[in-house]
Design a protein around this motif. Structure first.
Motif, PDB file in Angstrom:
ATOM      1  N   PHE A  79      21.995 103.215 125.160  1.00  0.00           N
ATOM      2  CA  PHE A  79      20.986 103.666 124.199  1.00  0.00           C
ATOM      3  C   PHE A  79      21.174 103.004 122.839  1.00  0.00           C
ATOM      4  CE2 PHE A  79      19.709 106.689 120.854  1.00  0.00           C
ATOM      5  CZ  PHE A  79      18.355 106.773 121.123  1.00  0.00           C
ATOM      6  N   PHE A  80      22.404 102.979 122.339  1.00  0.00           N
ATOM      7  CA  PHE A  80      22.644 102.479 120.979  1.00  0.00           C
ATOM      8  C   PHE A  80      22.719 100.952 120.900  1.00  0.00           C
ATOM      9  CE2 PHE A  80      24.175 106.868 120.319  1.00  0.00           C
ATOM     10  CZ  PHE A  80      23.485 107.160 119.146  1.00  0.00           C
ATOM     11  N   GLY A 128      29.047  98.472 133.576  1.00  0.00           N
ATOM     12  CA  GLY A 128      29.929  99.590 133.273  1.00  0.00           C
ATOM     13  C   GLY A 128      29.617 100.321 131.986  1.00  0.00           C
ATOM     14  N   ALA A 129      28.492 100.031 131.370  1.00  0.00           N
ATOM     15  CA  ALA A 129      28.136 100.697 130.111  1.00  0.00           C
ATOM     16  C   ALA A 129      27.648 102.118 130.385  1.00  0.00           C
ATOM     17  CB  ALA A 129      27.058  99.900 129.376  1.00  0.00           C
ATOM     18  N   GLY A 130      28.079 103.055 129.541  1.00  0.00           N
ATOM     19  CA  GLY A 130      27.603 104.423 129.654  1.00  0.00           C
ATOM     20  C   GLY A 130      26.214 104.559 129.051  1.00  0.00           C
ATOM     21  N   GLU A 163      19.479  98.538 134.021  1.00  0.00           N
ATOM     22  CA  GLU A 163      20.275  98.487 135.254  1.00  0.00           C
ATOM     23  C   GLU A 163      21.417  97.493 135.133  1.00  0.00           C
ATOM     24  OE1 GLU A 163      20.101 100.473 137.728  1.00  0.00           O
ATOM     25  OE2 GLU A 163      18.343 101.544 136.955  1.00  0.00           O
ATOM     26  N   ALA A 164      21.152  96.363 134.478  1.00  0.00           N
ATOM     27  CA  ALA A 164      22.218  95.363 134.302  1.00  0.00           C
ATOM     28  C   ALA A 164      23.348  95.920 133.438  1.00  0.00           C
ATOM     29  CB  ALA A 164      21.638  94.104 133.669  1.00  0.00           C
TER      30      ALA A 164
END
Length: 276
Positions: free
Chosen positions: A183-184, A176-178, A170-171
């Protein structure tokens, strides 16, 4: 008196463990010794326990019989590509089942687990017909693609990823991370031990695979090591020196792969014991 009994029980336990170690190592040692002997001396009585001087001759004969370098490359290429792609797919699927809520999630995961109970022999004929339809017989993709989505690997990755705190994800989303970046850059570094355990399992299963490559591959230059070594067992004469040497060489990549990832292996396996 009590100390003496404890000491005796420890000595007995150590002796039992040492005997177990020798029993476990003995077949491998005999294989290594046999790879340095001519075929006629491997089964003589009393057995020869020290290496001989026939290693180079056996290696030369093995290369003449199989084209060992090409066969070894086939197995290594297939196993590495399969391991990398399958580990990535299993990780993505495990992440989806662990951290996303979507309609039918539990049903889909239940179906995946049910496929573990289906014997692989049941799928051989349909898969073979698919390979014929796609004109993929005797190709690398015929070996690599059909089993890329491993149910066991998906299950193990899901169980490990359930232990990743939702607050971290959530953080990252708030920043703003996709989803791919999360995931990576967030999930994969945290679940590295589990990925190592999955990679070892997948590499060993593909490296040792015999039945499906035996059905799919029909030219000697495309053979993998298990298929090529099985072809050395003829009806009239078996050169056990070549067979022992080929088997010994085929264990080297598995040992190297395991040693490279062993520090992550145990923690990765234990990480799959997350309670629901």
């Amino acid at each position: 008196m009590i100390y003496s009994k404890k000491r005796s029980s420890k000595i007995g336990l150590y002796c039992l463990l040492i005997a177990g170690v020798f029993l476990s190592i003995a077949p491998f040692y005999w294989m290594l010794v046999g790879s340095t002997l001519p075929s006629g001396e491997i089964f003589r009585l009393p057995p020869k326990l020290l290496p001989g001087d026939y290693l180079v001759k056996n290696l030369h004969s093995l290369n003449e019989s199989l084209g060992f370098a090409k066969i070894f490359w086939n197995s290594l290429f297939i196993a590495l590509v399969y391991t990398l792609v399958s580990t990535l797919i299993s990780s993505m699927a495990g992440y989806a089942f662990a951290k996303f809520n979507f309609k039918g999630k539990n049903l889909f995961f239940f179906i995946i687990l049910c496929t573990l109970m289906i014997p692989s022999q049941v799928t051989l004929i349909p898969l073979f017909e698919m390979m014929v339809t796609f004109n993929w017989l005797n190709t690398y993709q015929a070996i690599i693609l059909p089993t890329l989505a491993s149910p066991f690997a998906i299950y193990l990755m899901r169980q490990n990823m359930k232990s990743v705190p939702d607050s971290i994800i959530e953080a990252s989303r708030v920043d703003g991370a996709g989803e791919l970046k999360i995931f990576f850059t967030v999930i994969l570094p945290v679940t590295r031990p589990a990925m190592a355990a999955v990679a070892i399992f997948l590499f060993m299963s593909q490296w040792n695979s015999l039945l499906w490559p035996l059905i799919t591959l029909n030219s000697e230059e495309m053979f993998t090591l298990p298929v090529a070594l099985s072809s050395l067992i003829g009806m009239a004469r078996i050169d056990y020196g070549q067979l022992m040497l080929g088997t010994a060489l085929s264990t080297v990549p598995i040992m190297v792969f395991f040693l490279l990832l062993q520090k992550h292996f145990i923690s990765g396996i234990l990480g799959g014991a997350v309670k629901e």
